[in-house]
Write a protein that holds these residues in place. Sequence first.
Motif, PDB file in Angstrom:
ATOM      1  N   ASP A  75     -13.090  -8.418  17.869  1.00  0.00           N
ATOM      2  CA  ASP A  75     -13.005 -10.008  17.500  1.00  0.00           C
ATOM      3  C   ASP A  75     -13.348 -10.186  15.889  1.00  0.00           C
ATOM      4  O   ASP A  75     -14.455  -9.262  15.710  1.00  0.00           O
ATOM      5  CB  ASP A  75     -12.914 -10.596  18.337  1.00  0.00           C
ATOM      6  N   CYS A  76     -11.988 -10.829  15.033  1.00  0.00           N
ATOM      7  CA  CYS A  76     -12.587 -10.934  13.613  1.00  0.00           C
ATOM      8  C   CYS A  76     -12.583 -12.772  13.857  1.00  0.00           C
ATOM      9  O   CYS A  76     -10.708 -12.549  14.425  1.00  0.00           O
ATOM     10  CB  CYS A  76     -12.305 -10.244  12.595  1.00  0.00           C
ATOM     11  N   ILE A  77     -12.582 -12.859  12.543  1.00  0.00           N
ATOM     12  CA  ILE A  77     -12.072 -14.467  12.311  1.00  0.00           C
ATOM     13  C   ILE A  77     -12.769 -14.499  11.025  1.00  0.00           C
ATOM     14  O   ILE A  77     -13.252 -14.339  10.189  1.00  0.00           O
ATOM     15  CB  ILE A  77     -12.832 -15.699  13.330  1.00  0.00           C
ATOM     16  N   ASN A  78     -12.080 -15.789  10.736  1.00  0.00           N
ATOM     17  CA  ASN A  78     -12.237 -15.841   8.549  1.00  0.00           C
ATOM     18  C   ASN A  78     -12.658 -17.737   8.884  1.00  0.00           C
ATOM     19  O   ASN A  78     -11.777 -18.112   9.658  1.00  0.00           O
ATOM     20  CB  ASN A  78     -10.997 -16.118   7.773  1.00  0.00           C
ATOM     21  N   ILE A  79     -14.045 -17.338   8.369  1.00  0.00           N
ATOM     22  CA  ILE A  79     -14.816 -19.428   7.932  1.00  0.00           C
ATOM     23  C   ILE A  79     -14.400 -19.831   6.435  1.00  0.00           C
ATOM     24  O   ILE A  79     -14.971 -19.314   6.046  1.00  0.00           O
ATOM     25  CB  ILE A  79     -15.768 -19.326   8.389  1.00  0.00           C
ATOM     26  N   PRO A  80     -12.978 -20.605   6.128  1.00  0.00           N
ATOM     27  CA  PRO A  80     -13.505 -20.749   4.845  1.00  0.00           C
ATOM     28  C   PRO A  80     -14.971 -21.254   4.630  1.00  0.00           C
ATOM     29  O   PRO A  80     -15.568 -22.341   5.287  1.00  0.00           O
ATOM     30  CB  PRO A  80     -12.427 -21.802   4.965  1.00  0.00           C
ATOM     31  N   ALA A  81     -14.714 -21.830   2.912  1.00  0.00           N
ATOM     32  CA  ALA A  81     -16.629 -21.944   2.555  1.00  0.00           C
ATOM     33  C   ALA A  81     -16.276 -23.506   2.691  1.00  0.00           C
ATOM     34  O   ALA A  81     -15.709 -24.043   3.231  1.00  0.00           O
ATOM     35  CB  ALA A  81     -16.217 -22.002   0.901  1.00  0.00           C
ATOM     36  N   HIS A  82     -17.617 -23.838   3.258  1.00  0.00           N
ATOM     37  CA  HIS A  82     -17.913 -25.094   3.687  1.00  0.00           C
ATOM     38  C   HIS A  82     -17.249 -25.365   4.681  1.00  0.00           C
ATOM     39  O   HIS A  82     -17.503 -27.203   5.062  1.00  0.00           O
ATOM     40  CB  HIS A  82     -17.543 -26.359   2.492  1.00  0.00           C
ATOM     41  N   VAL A  83     -16.919 -25.015   5.935  1.00  0.00           N
ATOM     42  CA  VAL A  83     -16.548 -25.127   7.401  1.00  0.00           C
ATOM     43  C   VAL A  83     -17.668 -25.013   7.655  1.00  0.00           C
ATOM     44  O   VAL A  83     -18.947 -24.071   7.964  1.00  0.00           O
ATOM     45  CB  VAL A  83     -15.612 -24.299   7.806  1.00  0.00           C
ATOM     46  N   ARG A  84     -18.664 -26.326   8.603  1.00  0.00           N
ATOM     47  CA  ARG A  84     -20.271 -26.228   8.824  1.00  0.00           C
ATOM     48  C   ARG A  84     -19.659 -25.163  10.669  1.00  0.00           C
ATOM     49  O   ARG A  84     -18.952 -25.324  11.167  1.00  0.00           O
ATOM     50  CB  ARG A  84     -20.418 -27.459   8.889  1.00  0.00           C
ATOM     51  N   HIS A  85     -20.695 -24.395  11.029  1.00  0.00           N
ATOM     52  CA  HIS A  85     -20.490 -23.688  11.840  1.00  0.00           C
ATOM     53  C   HIS A  85     -22.045 -23.332  12.045  1.00  0.00           C
ATOM     54  O   HIS A  85     -22.548 -23.092  11.661  1.00  0.00           O
ATOM     55  CB  HIS A  85     -19.421 -22.147  12.216  1.00  0.00           C
ATOM     56  N   ARG A  86     -22.299 -22.862  13.127  1.00  0.00           N
ATOM     57  CA  ARG A  86     -23.755 -21.644  13.582  1.00  0.00           C
ATOM     58  C   ARG A  86     -22.963 -20.496  14.874  1.00  0.00           C
ATOM     59  O   ARG A  86     -22.134 -21.235  15.098  1.00  0.00           O
ATOM     60  CB  ARG A  86     -24.507 -23.018  13.896  1.00  0.00           C
TER      61      ARG A  86
END
Length: 104
Positions: A75-86
């Motif tokens: 599984d893969c995902i793209n997380i855009p810049a400044h999208v807060r995640h943990r």
Amino acid sequence: MKNIFASIPDAFEEELFDDLLKSGNIRIERILSKGQSSPAQGWYDQSEHEWVVVLEGSGIIAFEDGREITLGRGDCINIPAHVRHRVKWTDPDRVTIWLAVFYD
């Protein structure tokens, strides 16, 4: 030459980060987890975009907006810049191998 599946310890207290490639505006990193998560009060807020794939194991990525995404092998995902995640959870019984590509 490197092998992504080489040099993986059986046990470790903190996540392990290994830069595989850095060039211009791209960085590729191997991350090893085994039961670790991000600190409860800590959110990643990166200036780079991050594309991540799970090569082995599993984990849950939580987003500040309340979304949670479970990732397993492939599984893969793209997380855009400044999208807060943990990282909320990783499998405590086996090593999770993440491959993260950071880019502008």
